[in-house]
Design an enzyme around this catalytic site. Structure first.
Site, PDB file in Angstrom:
ATOM      1  N   ASN A   9       0.934  -1.081  -0.005  1.00 13.65           N
ATOM      2  CA  ASN A   9       0.003   0.195  -0.060  1.00 13.65           C
ATOM      3  C   ASN A   9       0.877   1.411   0.000  1.00 13.65           C
ATOM      4  O   ASN A   9       1.463   1.593   1.099  1.00 13.65           O
ATOM      5  CB  ASN A   9      -0.975  -0.133   1.215  1.00 13.65           C
ATOM      6  CG  ASN A   9      -1.666   1.187   1.564  1.00 13.65           C
ATOM      7  OD1 ASN A   9      -1.761   2.124   0.561  1.00 13.65           O
ATOM      8  ND2 ASN A   9      -2.225   1.390   2.723  1.00 13.65           N
ATOM      9  N   LYS A  11      -0.018   4.338  -0.287  1.00 12.47           N
ATOM     10  CA  LYS A  11      -0.661   5.519   0.261  1.00 12.47           C
ATOM     11  C   LYS A  11      -0.279   7.111  -0.715  1.00 12.47           C
ATOM     12  O   LYS A  11      -0.256   6.649  -1.862  1.00 12.47           O
ATOM     13  CB  LYS A  11       0.048   5.654   1.677  1.00 12.47           C
ATOM     14  CG  LYS A  11      -0.099   4.423   2.483  1.00 12.47           C
ATOM     15  CD  LYS A  11       0.183   4.818   4.001  1.00 12.47           C
ATOM     16  CE  LYS A  11      -0.167   3.500   4.729  1.00 12.47           C
ATOM     17  NZ  LYS A  11      -0.044   3.557   6.041  1.00 12.47           N
ATOM     18  N   HIS A  95      -9.314   1.364   5.080  1.00 11.26           N
ATOM     19  CA  HIS A  95      -8.204   1.701   5.808  1.00 11.26           C
ATOM     20  C   HIS A  95      -8.149   2.554   7.024  1.00 11.26           C
ATOM     21  O   HIS A  95      -8.945   3.477   6.877  1.00 11.26           O
ATOM     22  CB  HIS A  95      -7.066   2.180   4.575  1.00 11.26           C
ATOM     23  CG  HIS A  95      -5.654   2.018   5.285  1.00 11.26           C
ATOM     24  ND1 HIS A  95      -5.208   3.034   6.244  1.00 11.26           N
ATOM     25  CD2 HIS A  95      -4.739   1.369   5.335  1.00 11.26           C
ATOM     26  CE1 HIS A  95      -3.901   2.826   6.567  1.00 11.26           C
ATOM     27  NE2 HIS A  95      -3.523   1.681   5.986  1.00 11.26           N
ATOM     28  N   GLU A  97      -6.520   4.832   8.028  1.00 12.46           N
ATOM     29  CA  GLU A  97      -6.400   6.344   7.585  1.00 12.46           C
ATOM     30  C   GLU A  97      -7.561   6.947   7.128  1.00 12.46           C
ATOM     31  O   GLU A  97      -8.066   8.008   7.222  1.00 12.46           O
ATOM     32  CB  GLU A  97      -5.143   6.687   6.711  1.00 12.46           C
ATOM     33  CG  GLU A  97      -3.853   6.335   7.634  1.00 12.46           C
ATOM     34  CD  GLU A  97      -2.748   5.675   6.735  1.00 12.46           C
ATOM     35  OE1 GLU A  97      -2.704   5.980   5.498  1.00 12.46           O
ATOM     36  OE2 GLU A  97      -1.940   5.292   7.259  1.00 12.46           O
ATOM     37  N   GLU A 167      -5.565  -4.731  10.838  1.00 10.28           N
ATOM     38  CA  GLU A 167      -4.493  -3.809  10.714  1.00 10.28           C
ATOM     39  C   GLU A 167      -4.733  -3.008  12.125  1.00 10.28           C
ATOM     40  O   GLU A 167      -5.519  -2.072  12.225  1.00 10.28           O
ATOM     41  CB  GLU A 167      -4.383  -2.699   9.799  1.00 10.28           C
ATOM     42  CG  GLU A 167      -4.213  -3.367   8.297  1.00 10.28           C
ATOM     43  CD  GLU A 167      -3.488  -2.406   7.461  1.00 10.28           C
ATOM     44  OE1 GLU A 167      -2.460  -2.652   7.045  1.00 10.28           O
ATOM     45  OE2 GLU A 167      -4.185  -1.413   7.212  1.00 10.28           O
ATOM     46  N   GLY A 173       2.703   2.279  10.722  1.00 10.10           N
ATOM     47  CA  GLY A 173       3.566   3.360  10.575  1.00 10.10           C
ATOM     48  C   GLY A 173       4.235   3.646  11.941  1.00 10.10           C
ATOM     49  O   GLY A 173       4.758   4.804  12.243  1.00 10.10           O
ATOM     50  N   SER A 213       3.313  -2.130  10.350  1.00  8.38           N
ATOM     51  CA  SER A 213       4.921  -2.161  10.528  1.00  8.38           C
ATOM     52  C   SER A 213       5.418  -3.472  10.032  1.00  8.38           C
ATOM     53  O   SER A 213       6.381  -4.091  10.773  1.00  8.38           O
ATOM     54  CB  SER A 213       5.099  -1.673  11.766  1.00  8.38           C
ATOM     55  OG  SER A 213       4.786  -0.488  12.304  1.00  8.38           O
ATOM     56  N   GLY A 234       2.839  -0.964   4.223  1.00  4.24           N
ATOM     57  CA  GLY A 234       3.097   0.550   4.067  1.00  4.24           C
ATOM     58  C   GLY A 234       4.335   0.768   3.495  1.00  4.24           C
ATOM     59  O   GLY A 234       4.969   0.507   2.816  1.00  4.24           O
TER      60      GLY A 234
HETATM   61  P1  PGA Z   1       2.987   0.460   7.703  1.00  4.85           P
HETATM   62  O1  PGA Z   1       1.629   0.644   7.080  1.00  4.85           O
HETATM   63  O2  PGA Z   1       3.351  -0.937   7.088  1.00  4.85           O
HETATM   64  O3  PGA Z   1       3.405   1.579   7.313  1.00  4.85           O
HETATM   65  O4  PGA Z   1       2.797   0.245   9.006  1.00  4.85           O
HETATM   66  C1  PGA Z   1       0.703  -0.377   6.902  1.00  4.85           C
HETATM   67  C2  PGA Z   1      -0.802  -0.034   6.418  1.00  4.85           C
HETATM   68  O5  PGA Z   1      -1.167   1.217   6.581  1.00  4.85           O
HETATM   69  O6  PGA Z   1      -1.304  -0.760   5.658  1.00  4.85           O
END
Ligand code: PGA
Length: 249
Positions: A9, A11, A95, A97, A167, A173, A213, A234
């Protein structure tokens, strides 16, 4: 056996030129198709160019969001049909976000899931609790509510085209991954919930991805868990070298 899935992903990262560069390197590296299904989710602007480049390759494309209406006066939004035509097979929905920064609630997400399925897209439906919810002992309630509300009105056929990504918001993140045991506990809970609602066969065949992460260092331990069928990545998916490492676990 569920085929494992590794999805990147991106983003709001990468211009069209950068996306093309990544996709051509990835394609060249995957002359022999890897064991997992490989999906990348570039921003909308790069989807069509990347789809053209990946035609005939083992790499699939996902969009990161869609609007639930088929068409109309929704300035700045993108429909399922547009995404499908741009060359996507998948779309990420719900998601965290989108939920926290853009105010998407369970009901809206449910409409988006239905819109994706009717546009012949396979949804990657994201759920997960916040740190506060976990600390208050609400993890199970939150995850089950998100499943119940999000998958509301979906048929067994719809479910067989859908993927779920667990998630935990506190792991996205942050560099703070759920331990394999913590993730497995929730994945098992998700599979049990699907089994209770749609039957054992649907549950056994569903790909349930972990996200938060994930890195080349921690992916192997996560993928060893019986109910973890893949990863939604991500940060570590943005560098082609690190993404290729993830594909080999
Ligand atoms: P991240 O994001 O691997 O940077 O933690 C995962 C995601 O938001 O799908």
């Amino acid at each position: 056996m569920v085929r494992p899935v590794i999805a990147g992903n991106w983003k709001m990262n990468k211009t069209v030129a950068e996306a093309i560069d990544f996709a051509s390197r990835l394609r060249n590296a995957l002359i022999t198709p890897p064991e997992p299904e490989v999906i990348i989710a570039p921003p909308f602007t790069a989807l069509h160019a990347v789809a053209e480049l990946l035609r005939g390759s083992p790499i699939s494309l996902a969009a990161q969001n869609l609007h639930e209406a088929e068409k109309g006066a929704f300035t700045g939004e993108i429909s399922g049909e547009m995404i499908r035509e741009a060359g996507c097979e998948y779309v990420i929905i719900g998601h965290s976000e989108r939920r926290t920064l853009f105010g998407e609630g369970d009901e809206r997400i449910s409409r988006k899931l239905r819109a994706a399925l009717s546009a012949d897209l396979r949804p990657i439906f994201c759920i997960g609790e916040s740190l506060r919810e976990r600390e208050e002992g609400q993890m199970q309630n939150v995850v089950e509510r998100q499943l119940k509300e999000g998958l509301n009105n979906l048929t067994a056929g719809d479910i067989s085209r859908s993927l779920v990504a667990y998630e935990p918001v506190w792991a996205i993140g942050t560099g703070r991954t759920a331990t394999p045991a913590q993730a497995e506990e929730v994945h098992q809970l998700i599979r049990d919930w699907i089994a209770g609602r749609y039957g054992n066969e649907q549950a056994a065949e569903m790909a349930i991805l972990y996200g938060g992460s994930v890195t080349p260092k921690n992916i192997a331990d996560l993928m060893r868990q019986p109910n973890i069928n893949g990863a939604l990545v991500g940060g570590a998916s943005l560098d082609v070298g690190s993404f290729i490492q993830l594909l080999g676990y």
